[in-house]
Design a protein around this motif. Sequence first.
Motif, PDB file in Angstrom:
ATOM      1  N   PRO B 311       9.001 -58.507  28.437  1.00 54.51           N
ATOM      2  CA  PRO B 311       8.352 -59.094  27.263  1.00 54.51           C
ATOM      3  C   PRO B 311       7.322 -58.149  26.653  1.00 54.51           C
ATOM      4  O   PRO B 311       6.602 -57.465  27.378  1.00 54.51           O
ATOM      5  N   VAL B 312       7.277 -58.145  25.327  1.00 57.39           N
ATOM      6  CA  VAL B 312       6.284 -57.350  24.597  1.00 57.39           C
ATOM      7  C   VAL B 312       5.332 -58.307  23.885  1.00 57.39           C
ATOM      8  O   VAL B 312       5.764 -59.181  23.135  1.00 57.39           O
ATOM      9  N   HIS B 313       4.049 -58.178  24.178  1.00 57.04           N
ATOM     10  CA  HIS B 313       3.028 -58.953  23.476  1.00 57.04           C
ATOM     11  C   HIS B 313       2.298 -58.005  22.534  1.00 57.04           C
ATOM     12  O   HIS B 313       1.679 -57.042  22.988  1.00 57.04           O
ATOM     13  N   ALA B 314       2.394 -58.269  21.232  1.00 53.29           N
ATOM     14  CA  ALA B 314       1.673 -57.413  20.276  1.00 53.29           C
ATOM     15  C   ALA B 314       0.211 -57.835  20.276  1.00 53.29           C
ATOM     16  O   ALA B 314      -0.091 -59.024  20.190  1.00 53.29           O
ATOM     17  N   ASN B 315      -0.665 -56.855  20.379  1.00 53.66           N
ATOM     18  CA  ASN B 315      -2.094 -57.159  20.350  1.00 53.66           C
ATOM     19  C   ASN B 315      -2.468 -57.574  18.929  1.00 53.66           C
ATOM     20  O   ASN B 315      -2.359 -56.786  17.997  1.00 53.66           O
ATOM     21  N   ALA B 316      -2.858 -58.828  18.768  1.00 50.03           N
ATOM     22  CA  ALA B 316      -3.210 -59.331  17.431  1.00 50.03           C
ATOM     23  C   ALA B 316      -4.719 -59.530  17.329  1.00 50.03           C
ATOM     24  O   ALA B 316      -5.200 -60.555  16.845  1.00 50.03           O
ATOM     25  N   GLY B 317      -5.457 -58.531  17.779  1.00 44.24           N
ATOM     26  CA  GLY B 317      -6.914 -58.586  17.716  1.00 44.24           C
ATOM     27  C   GLY B 317      -7.459 -57.691  16.623  1.00 44.24           C
ATOM     28  O   GLY B 317      -6.706 -56.991  15.937  1.00 44.24           O
ATOM     29  N   MET B 318      -8.772 -57.710  16.497  1.00 47.80           N
ATOM     30  CA  MET B 318      -9.444 -56.966  15.424  1.00 47.80           C
ATOM     31  C   MET B 318      -9.026 -55.494  15.387  1.00 47.80           C
ATOM     32  O   MET B 318      -9.116 -54.789  16.383  1.00 47.80           O
ATOM     33  N   GLY B 319      -8.540 -55.067  14.217  1.00 51.45           N
ATOM     34  CA  GLY B 319      -8.289 -53.650  13.989  1.00 51.45           C
ATOM     35  C   GLY B 319      -6.985 -53.102  14.531  1.00 51.45           C
ATOM     36  O   GLY B 319      -6.795 -51.888  14.538  1.00 51.45           O
ATOM     37  N   VAL B 320      -6.105 -53.982  14.956  1.00 54.24           N
ATOM     38  CA  VAL B 320      -4.800 -53.500  15.421  1.00 54.24           C
ATOM     39  C   VAL B 320      -3.677 -54.399  14.928  1.00 54.24           C
ATOM     40  O   VAL B 320      -3.892 -55.570  14.628  1.00 54.24           O
ATOM     41  N   MET B 325      -9.893 -54.704  10.352  1.00 53.40           N
ATOM     42  CA  MET B 325     -10.990 -54.239  11.206  1.00 53.40           C
ATOM     43  C   MET B 325     -12.293 -54.877  10.712  1.00 53.40           C
ATOM     44  O   MET B 325     -13.055 -54.285   9.948  1.00 53.40           O
ATOM     45  N   CYS B 326     -12.502 -56.119  11.099  1.00 53.19           N
ATOM     46  CA  CYS B 326     -13.769 -56.776  10.754  1.00 53.19           C
ATOM     47  C   CYS B 326     -14.018 -57.885  11.779  1.00 53.19           C
ATOM     48  O   CYS B 326     -13.069 -58.445  12.337  1.00 53.19           O
ATOM     49  N   GLU B 327     -15.275 -58.162  12.025  1.00 61.03           N
ATOM     50  CA  GLU B 327     -15.636 -59.091  13.107  1.00 61.03           C
ATOM     51  C   GLU B 327     -15.147 -60.513  12.853  1.00 61.03           C
ATOM     52  O   GLU B 327     -14.630 -61.170  13.743  1.00 61.03           O
ATOM     53  N   ASP B 338       0.745 -62.158  12.194  1.00 59.87           N
ATOM     54  CA  ASP B 338       1.370 -62.831  13.336  1.00 59.87           C
ATOM     55  C   ASP B 338       2.821 -63.212  13.014  1.00 59.87           C
ATOM     56  O   ASP B 338       3.730 -62.997  13.808  1.00 59.87           O
ATOM     57  N   LYS B 339       2.999 -63.792  11.826  1.00 57.64           N
ATOM     58  CA  LYS B 339       4.351 -64.239  11.428  1.00 57.64           C
ATOM     59  C   LYS B 339       5.306 -63.048  11.354  1.00 57.64           C
ATOM     60  O   LYS B 339       6.437 -63.120  11.847  1.00 57.64           O
ATOM     61  N   ALA B 340       4.846 -61.961  10.779  1.00 58.65           N
ATOM     62  CA  ALA B 340       5.700 -60.769  10.656  1.00 58.65           C
ATOM     63  C   ALA B 340       6.009 -60.174  12.031  1.00 58.65           C
ATOM     64  O   ALA B 340       7.138 -59.764  12.303  1.00 58.65           O
ATOM     65  N   LEU B 341       4.996 -60.139  12.895  1.00 62.87           N
ATOM     66  CA  LEU B 341       5.203 -59.586  14.239  1.00 62.87           C
ATOM     67  C   LEU B 341       6.256 -60.398  15.000  1.00 62.87           C
ATOM     68  O   LEU B 341       7.088 -59.845  15.711  1.00 62.87           O
ATOM     69  N   ILE B 342       6.209 -61.713  14.839  1.00 60.80           N
ATOM     70  CA  ILE B 342       7.131 -62.577  15.586  1.00 60.80           C
ATOM     71  C   ILE B 342       8.514 -62.600  14.935  1.00 60.80           C
ATOM     72  O   ILE B 342       9.529 -62.392  15.595  1.00 60.80           O
ATOM     73  N   GLU B 343       8.553 -62.822  13.625  1.00 60.19           N
ATOM     74  CA  GLU B 343       9.854 -63.049  12.978  1.00 60.19           C
ATOM     75  C   GLU B 343      10.613 -61.758  12.694  1.00 60.19           C
ATOM     76  O   GLU B 343      11.840 -61.747  12.724  1.00 60.19           O
ATOM     77  N   ILE B 344       9.906 -60.676  12.389  1.00 58.12           N
ATOM     78  CA  ILE B 344      10.615 -59.409  12.113  1.00 58.12           C
ATOM     79  C   ILE B 344      10.451 -58.443  13.294  1.00 58.12           C
ATOM     80  O   ILE B 344      11.396 -57.781  13.699  1.00 58.12           O
ATOM     81  N   GLY B 345       9.246 -58.409  13.846  1.00 61.12           N
ATOM     82  CA  GLY B 345       8.988 -57.491  14.962  1.00 61.12           C
ATOM     83  C   GLY B 345       9.579 -57.969  16.277  1.00 61.12           C
ATOM     84  O   GLY B 345       9.680 -57.207  17.227  1.00 61.12           O
ATOM     85  N   LYS B 346       9.966 -59.255  16.315  1.00 66.53           N
ATOM     86  CA  LYS B 346      10.626 -59.856  17.497  1.00 66.53           C
ATOM     87  C   LYS B 346       9.791 -59.746  18.777  1.00 66.53           C
ATOM     88  O   LYS B 346      10.333 -59.522  19.873  1.00 66.53           O
ATOM     89  N   VAL B 347       8.484 -59.898  18.645  1.00 68.09           N
ATOM     90  CA  VAL B 347       7.657 -59.839  19.855  1.00 68.09           C
ATOM     91  C   VAL B 347       7.812 -61.125  20.675  1.00 68.09           C
ATOM     92  O   VAL B 347       8.173 -62.178  20.141  1.00 68.09           O
ATOM     93  N   ASP B 348       7.523 -61.014  21.949  1.00 69.26           N
ATOM     94  CA  ASP B 348       7.656 -62.155  22.871  1.00 69.26           C
ATOM     95  C   ASP B 348       6.342 -62.901  23.040  1.00 69.26           C
ATOM     96  O   ASP B 348       6.291 -63.925  23.725  1.00 69.26           O
ATOM     97  N   GLY B 349       5.297 -62.358  22.491  1.00 69.16           N
ATOM     98  CA  GLY B 349       3.995 -63.011  22.614  1.00 69.16           C
ATOM     99  C   GLY B 349       2.953 -62.232  21.845  1.00 69.16           C
ATOM    100  O   GLY B 349       3.210 -61.142  21.337  1.00 69.16           O
ATOM    101  N   LEU B 350       1.778 -62.830  21.749  1.00 70.46           N
ATOM    102  CA  LEU B 350       0.664 -62.162  21.065  1.00 70.46           C
ATOM    103  C   LEU B 350      -0.477 -62.011  22.036  1.00 70.46           C
ATOM    104  O   LEU B 350      -0.621 -62.831  22.941  1.00 70.46           O
TER     105      LEU B 350
END
Lengths: 97, 350, 215
Positions: B311-320, B325-327, B338-350
Motif C-alpha cells: 500500500p502507498v499512502h500519499a502524505n497529505a500534509g502541509m507543503g507536500v 505550504m501554510c499552517e 486528496d480527491k486527485a491523489l485517490i481517484e487518479i493517483g490510485k493511492v491506498d491511503g493518506l
Amino acid sequence: MGGARTAGDMVMRLQLDKKMKINEAKAYVAEKLGVTLEELVDVVTMSELREDLGIGLAHVEPCAEANMGMEAKFKIAEILDIKINSVEKFKKRAGIK
Amino acid sequence: MEKKYFTRMGDGSMVYMTEEEIKADIQLGMEDAILRGKVDPLTEEETQKLYDIVTMSGIIVGVEPGMQVVSSNDSGSDKISTKCGIPVTRDVNAMIHERVLGADSVDIGNSDYNYKTVKGIAKREATILKQALRNTTMPLFYGAMPNLGFYTKPDGPVENWAVLLPEGRIKEALQAQEDAVVHAVNDITYVAKQMADVGADGFQLDTSGAAGDADFLAALLACEKITKNNPELKVEIGAAGEFVLGMHGKLKYDDQIIAGLYPHKQVKLVEKAGASIFGAVVNTNCNMSFPWNIARVITFIKACTDVAQIPVHANAGMGVNGIPMCENLPSDVSSRADKALIEIGKVDGL
Amino acid sequence: MSKEKVLETAKTAIIEADEDMAMEALHAAEAEGVELFELLSDGYSAGMKVLGDQFGMGEIFLPELIFATEVMKMATAEIESRLDMSEIKAKGTLVIGTVEGDVHDIGKGIVASLVKTNGVDVIDLGREVPAQNFIDAVKEHKAEFLGSSALLTTTMTVQKEIEQLLEDEGMKDSVQTMIGGAPVTQRWADRIGADKYCEDASDTVNFIMDWIEKL
C-alpha cells in the motif's frame, strides 16, 4: 475512511498486517463482517454492526454496554483472523492462554 | 470576459485562472515530473479529470462513493498539543483521534520527533503508548524521524558532512555519513523493540531521507532489522521528498544507488526492506499554482502506485503532494488534492 | 580548436571534473586568443550551471558537485594568475546561516557550497544563529549579501527579526537579503521586507550573480 465510525481501523489493520492494497483490504474485511463494500463505509450500518459484534465504536454511550479499547481488539482479532500485537502482549501478561 | 476559476498558489494565496491557463499549468506540471522522474505522462482522460477536479464547484470536494481510503499519520497524536496549543496528553490525543476525528490510525510521537532523542526516553515513551493501546481500538504506531543530521557534531558523535563537503574533505564526509547510519540504525531498532514489547501495531519511520541518501539507507536497514527481529511490529516508511538527495551519492541498497531515486523507485527499496506501507512525498512548489503542483504530484504518484506491491499512502500534509505550504490549510484545494491523489493517483491511503 | 570548441571543452571539463581537460581548454584559449573572462563565464562557469541544474534534478550528488568545484577553483586560480586582477570585478561576500532554534542546515550547506563555487566569498555562520550574529557578521566582513535559512514555521520569525535589525541599524540599503527554507515563500519575503525568496541553491546563485552584474 471513518475509523471506528465505519471500518477504517480494520481495513488499516489489513494493510499493515498483510500488506493489502486498499481494495483488497476492504474486500477482506467486508467478507469477514458479512457486509457489502457500500455498507462497509456506511456509518449507520457499521455502528449497529460494531455494537452487535462488540468491536468498538466512536460513540460509546452507554459505556457499560459497549466494547472499546482492548476488549474490542480481542474480538477484532478473532473476526478478522489476524493477530493484534497489543492483544497478544495483553494475553501474555494477564496469563490468558 | 473569459471565465476565471478560483484556485491557489503553492503557498496558499488565492489566484484566479482561466481554463486555458489551468490546462497549460497542468501540462507544464506533468512535463516537469516526466523530465525529472523519467515517468510516463498521464493519459488525456486523466488530465481532463484532473482539470475537472481543479475547477469543480463546491468548497470541499469528495471522492466518488466506494473510493474511500484509510489514513495513517506522522506525529498525529502530538499535533493537538503542539499545533493547537491544547495541553492534552498523548494517550488522550489518540482517543480524540479515534472517537472524535474518526481517524483510522494514529501515531504516538515525541514532540522532539527523532529517534536519537527518543532513544534516551524510549521506555517512558513506550509507557504512554501502552496506556493508549489499552484505551483505543484502532491501530497505533510509534513515530519519529531517522534524522541523521542529529548525529553530527555538536549534537552527535560524527563530524558534520555539511561542513566537510564544502571544504573538499570528501572522504571524511562520506565516512561520517556511513558512521551516522550505524548509530541511527542502532537507535531506531532499540526504540522499535521497546514499542513492539508494549504491543504497538506499527512503527513509523517518518521523513526518511531528510538528511540525504544516508538517512534513507538508515530507514531501510532499520526496517529490515525490525521486520526480522520484531515481525509483530509493522513498519511504514515515509519519504522526505520526491527524490532522495545525494549527500553521499554512492550508498546502495539491494545493489541500487539510493541517491536520486524518485517515488516509483523508492517504493521498490521500501518493499525489499520489508515495510508494510510506503508514504510517498512530492514537495509543493510555493511559487507555482495548484494546477501545476497537483499535475506534477499525480504524475509522480501514479507512476509509484503503478509499480507498488505494498500500500502507498500519499502524505497529505502541509507543503507536500499538492497541499499548500501554510499552517492553516484551505480545505478547498486540500480536498481537491486528496480527491486527485485517490481517484487518479490510485493511492491506498493518506 | 575553434572558439566554440574551446568553450565547450571548458564546460565539459567542469561537468566531468577533469583537471587535465580544464587545462587543455585554457591552453587552447590562449593559443586561439579567446578572452579569458569569456572562457571563465561562458566555459567553466557554464559547466557549473549545468551541474547545479543536474543537482536540483537529483541526477548528480553533492560529492560530485564538490569534485567539480575543486576543478573550478583550480581553473579560476589559473586564469587569475594570467590576468590583471584589477580588471576583475570583486564578486562580493555572502553571510549565510540557519536561524536560531533551527538545526536544519543541509539545504543551507548546499547553498553555501554552490555560491562559493561561483567565486563569491561565503561566511557560513552554521546553524542556530541568533539574528544579531548575522548583522555583526555582515558588518565585520562588509558583506553585500545576507542569506538566512529556516526550516520551521516556528523559526522563520527570526528572518523577520533580521530585517528589523537591519532597518534599526540603517543597513537595509547596503545589503541584499535572501531568505530560504521549506515554509518560506516570496509572500513571506514581501511581508517582512526581504529582498528575495530563494527557492534553491541555483536560485540563490542566479540572484547573486545577477546582482553582481549590476554592480
